[in-house]
Design a protein around this motif. Structure first.
Motif, PDB file in Angstrom:
ATOM      1  N   TYR A  89      19.611 -39.479  55.591  1.00 49.39           N
ATOM      2  CA  TYR A  89      18.868 -39.767  54.359  1.00 49.39           C
ATOM      3  C   TYR A  89      19.635 -40.794  53.528  1.00 49.39           C
ATOM      4  O   TYR A  89      20.838 -41.020  53.713  1.00 49.39           O
ATOM      5  N   ALA A 111       4.637 -40.115  54.558  1.00 48.94           N
ATOM      6  CA  ALA A 111       5.142 -39.261  55.638  1.00 48.94           C
ATOM      7  C   ALA A 111       4.689 -39.860  56.961  1.00 48.94           C
ATOM      8  O   ALA A 111       3.543 -40.305  57.093  1.00 48.94           O
ATOM      9  N   THR A 122      13.431 -27.431  53.477  1.00 55.32           N
ATOM     10  CA  THR A 122      12.074 -27.120  53.964  1.00 55.32           C
ATOM     11  C   THR A 122      11.913 -27.535  55.419  1.00 55.32           C
ATOM     12  O   THR A 122      11.374 -26.781  56.242  1.00 55.32           O
ATOM     13  N   GLU A 137      16.095 -30.277  48.807  1.00 56.48           N
ATOM     14  CA  GLU A 137      14.906 -29.432  48.926  1.00 56.48           C
ATOM     15  C   GLU A 137      14.093 -29.808  50.168  1.00 56.48           C
ATOM     16  O   GLU A 137      13.622 -28.940  50.916  1.00 56.48           O
ATOM     17  N   ALA A 138      13.946 -31.124  50.392  1.00 56.68           N
ATOM     18  CA  ALA A 138      13.172 -31.578  51.553  1.00 56.68           C
ATOM     19  C   ALA A 138      13.845 -31.161  52.859  1.00 56.68           C
ATOM     20  O   ALA A 138      13.193 -30.665  53.786  1.00 56.68           O
ATOM     21  N   SER A 198      10.038 -42.189  49.457  1.00 58.49           N
ATOM     22  CA  SER A 198       9.630 -42.202  48.056  1.00 58.49           C
ATOM     23  C   SER A 198      10.294 -43.377  47.341  1.00 58.49           C
ATOM     24  O   SER A 198      11.411 -43.776  47.703  1.00 58.49           O
ATOM     25  N   HIS A 227      16.600 -34.733  48.053  1.00 59.91           N
ATOM     26  CA  HIS A 227      16.652 -34.635  49.508  1.00 59.91           C
ATOM     27  C   HIS A 227      17.052 -33.228  49.962  1.00 59.91           C
ATOM     28  O   HIS A 227      16.685 -32.799  51.054  1.00 59.91           O
ATOM     29  N   LEU A 281      10.146 -39.055  55.726  1.00 55.87           N
ATOM     30  CA  LEU A 281       9.546 -38.964  54.393  1.00 55.87           C
ATOM     31  C   LEU A 281      10.139 -40.072  53.530  1.00 55.87           C
ATOM     32  O   LEU A 281      11.332 -40.391  53.646  1.00 55.87           O
ATOM     33  N   LEU A 298       6.322 -31.788  49.031  1.00 57.49           N
ATOM     34  CA  LEU A 298       7.708 -32.197  48.814  1.00 57.49           C
ATOM     35  C   LEU A 298       7.828 -33.349  47.816  1.00 57.49           C
ATOM     36  O   LEU A 298       8.927 -33.885  47.613  1.00 57.49           O
ATOM     37  N   ARG A 352       3.748 -33.949  52.651  1.00 54.40           N
ATOM     38  CA  ARG A 352       4.199 -34.998  51.729  1.00 54.40           C
ATOM     39  C   ARG A 352       3.999 -34.575  50.271  1.00 54.40           C
ATOM     40  O   ARG A 352       4.913 -34.701  49.444  1.00 54.40           O
ATOM     41  N   MET A 359       6.683 -36.461  47.942  1.00 54.07           N
ATOM     42  CA  MET A 359       6.980 -37.767  48.537  1.00 54.07           C
ATOM     43  C   MET A 359       5.729 -38.647  48.521  1.00 54.07           C
ATOM     44  O   MET A 359       4.616 -38.183  48.314  1.00 54.07           O
TER      45      MET A 359
END
Length: 599
Positions: free
Chosen positions: A187, A138, A242, A238-239, A229, A236, A227, A133, A130, A135
């Protein structure tokens, strides 16, 4: 990012410097870490003497960190459990995000060694993910083994209560259910306007970004990782990038651990099932469920009406429990309400075999776990391999009577465990013990009267004896035969008496040599869990048989140790001698052999 320093600590906290920036002044070896580092907290007070990192690691965490001042530099001290000791790394306070693949690798290694630390380790890893990233929350939903539901198993972040509003989803329901059904990430940056998201309290707190990612392997879906936020501009891309890199390894770790839980649950029952001890096997399953879930009580109810209980278990009518229809229900934990529940928190879950619910399990917690539904999915995986063997009728009927008298006393009749109350009179329960201790003898009625009613007149004592025999026969039909002035125990052909089986195996081992004798002795000594009728240690009437069986166990342990040494199994030999000393602390032969093995 490369750390500024790396130290390896032994279990006692003595440090060895693996590498260090010269500016930190970490010089010396085999010194206590606190003396070597001498760090301070942000207020300039000594920190290392009360090191929070070592404290958390010694409590079972796989990862711990704390800010500290070292030589005027603001650093982060980060530790991991590793090879019986600890690895300590120092980073700048505002360092880059950790390498999540490396973190996941350490998490995996820790869980494979310590599966019982699953809830705490999982929460720690979710926290690392979390923060890396950016956030605020999680959560991990695990699928049950049948693939019917998703159950909230771990949560880390802010506003815990809001996210616990609904900790259980069916496939296709809500964000986790949709992702599980379609097996594709989902998302949004406008959560409050999204009707697919069902937890209203989370929306009310202003959360905007929500990312849901499926954890999938060729074997199927393991769970869904989410996740969240309050920042609508959270990235989103990048998340998801990953998660696409760590997701397969994370899913594999979870599947491996959950499968190993099922195998461990099965292995705990294997020997008992091999010997036909169905009741003991079921009892062991309850022990495993209770131990792993940290519950204060466990109940399993079968289709046939049997109820197996362990620990502190409140009453429950279970007349129309939705768990029989395959649902996971509960009380005071956000699960669909159990119609019979009251009082303490509980989780009721179905146990499946061959596509149908064959039993219902219930976990009770005096202090609910965090999250309250956390143990539900893992215990379903733990029980999944054992359930078909324990709760589906076998081709061969189990013993009509099962008696476990070594170390305690338990009686099961036709698969149902009997308590002292089942016999109507406590004396009837004790009479059964006496008859079992003298199962080869015909007992004169006056002898029984003298044993059980020494202070009563003969006529009154005889009348009391008749009453006890009546209650004993009522509970166990045909168990006592009368032959004139004598009584004799009449055992059914299909029976299991642990002390009788112990003696059979010991006699078999007496006629064997080498590896064959070693295997038979181990099987016999697994049955010897303590003195005969260990729950009644002052029962003089059992003293002769109790002493005889203990002598057999002691001689068996010494011979087992001798055979183990000859076969090269030194650890087995040590355990055999140590166990003999626990039974008889003054057994010099066992003490001498154990000292010789330890060098």
């Amino acid at each position: 990012m490369k750390p500024l320093a790396r130290l390896r600590l032994d279990p006692w906290g003595r440090a060895k410097v693996l590498e260090a920036d010269p500016s930190l002044g970490l010089e010396g070896s085999d010194l206590p870490c606190a003396l070597l580092v001498q760090g301070q907290d942000p207020f300039g007070r000594p920190l290392c003497a009360r090191c929070p990192v070592q404290r958390e690691l010694k409590r079972g965490a796989y990862r711990a960190s704390t800010p500290l001042l070292l030589k005027g530099k603001r650093l982060r001290c980060q530790g991991y459990r590793e090879d019986g000791g600890f690895l300590i790394e120092f980073y700048p306070e505002k360092a880059e995000s950790p390498d999540l693949l490396l973190e996941l690798s350490r998490f995996t290694q820790h869980l494979l060694r310590h599966p019982e630390a699953f809830p705490e380790a999982l929460e720690t890893f979710l926290g690392t993910l979390r923060k890396a990233l950016g956030m605020e929350a999680a959560e991990l939903f695990l699928a049950d083994p049948e693939g019917h539901h998703l159950i909230l198993t771990a949560y880390e972040g802010l506003h815990r209560k809001a996210f616990l509003e609904k900790p259980w989803f069916q496939l296709g329901e809500g964000y986790p259910g949709i992702v599980a059904l379609k097996r594709e990430p989902l998302y949004t940056h406008a959560l409050q306007q999204d009707a697919r998201y069902l937890r209203q309290k989370v929306k009310q707190l202003g959360y905007q970004t929500y990312i849901s990612y499926p954890l999938e392997l060729p074997q199927g879906l393991i769970g869904v990782l989410n996740l969240a936020s309050r920042d609508p501009g959270a990235k989103h891309e990048e998340a998801l990038d990953t998660l696409s890199r760590i997701g397969p390894l994370f899913a594999s770790t979870l599947y491996t651990l959950l499968t190993r839980l099922g195998e461990a649950g099965l292995m705990a029952l294997e020997q008992h099932l091999h010997r036909g001890e169905v009741s003991q096997a079921r009892h062991n399953l309850l022990k495993e469920l209770k131990r792993f879930s940290k519950a204060t009580g466990v109940r399993v109810a079968t289709r046939g009406g049997e109820r197996l209980e362990l620990g502190l278990v409140p009453t429950c009518a279970m007349r129309d429990c939705p768990a029989w229809r395959g649902e996971v229900v509960g009380f005071k934990n956000g699960l669909p309400d159990c119609p019979e529940a009251e009082g303490r928190s509980r989780i009721c879950f179905p146990l499946w075999a061959r596509g149908e619910v064959v039993a219902v399990g219930t976990l009770f917690h005096a202090h609910p776990p965090k999250p309250p539904t956390g143990p539900a999915a893992p215990v379903l995986w733990l029980a999944r391999l054992a359930t078909p063997l324990l709760f589906i009728p076998l081709p061969e009927e189990p013993p009509e009577l099962e008696v476990y008298a070594l170390g305690g006393f338990r009686v099961c009749y036709r698969g149902q465990e009997l308590s002292p109350k089942s016999f109507g009179r406590t004396g009837a329960f004790r009479l059964l013990k006496f008859l079992l201790a003298n199962k080869e003898r015909a007992l004169y009625a006056d002898e029984l009267c003298e044993t059980f009613f020494p202070h009563l007149p003969p006529d009154k004592a005889r009348q009391e004896l008749y009453t006890l025999v009546y209650h004993l026969r009522k509970t166990l039909p045909g168990i006592v035969e009368r032959e004139g002035a004598y009584y004799r125990l009449h055992l059914p052909e299909k029976r299991f008496l642990d002390f009788e089986r112990f003696e059979e195996l010991m006699r078999k081992a007496d006629l064997e040599e080498g590896l064959s004798a070693f295997k038979t002795l181990r099987q016999a000594l697994e049955l010897y869990k303590g003195p005969l009728f260990g729950d009644d240690p002052y029962g003089e009437w059992a003293e002769a048989e109790r002493a005889y069986l203990q002598e057999r166990a002691l001689s068996g342990l010494l011979r087992l140790g001798d055979l183990a040494e000859a076969l090269g199994y030194k650890e087995v030999a040590k355990e055999a001698y140590a166990r003999a000393l626990r039974l008889e602390p003054f057994l010099e032969e066992a003490r001498a052999r154990l000292l010789a093995l330890r060098g």
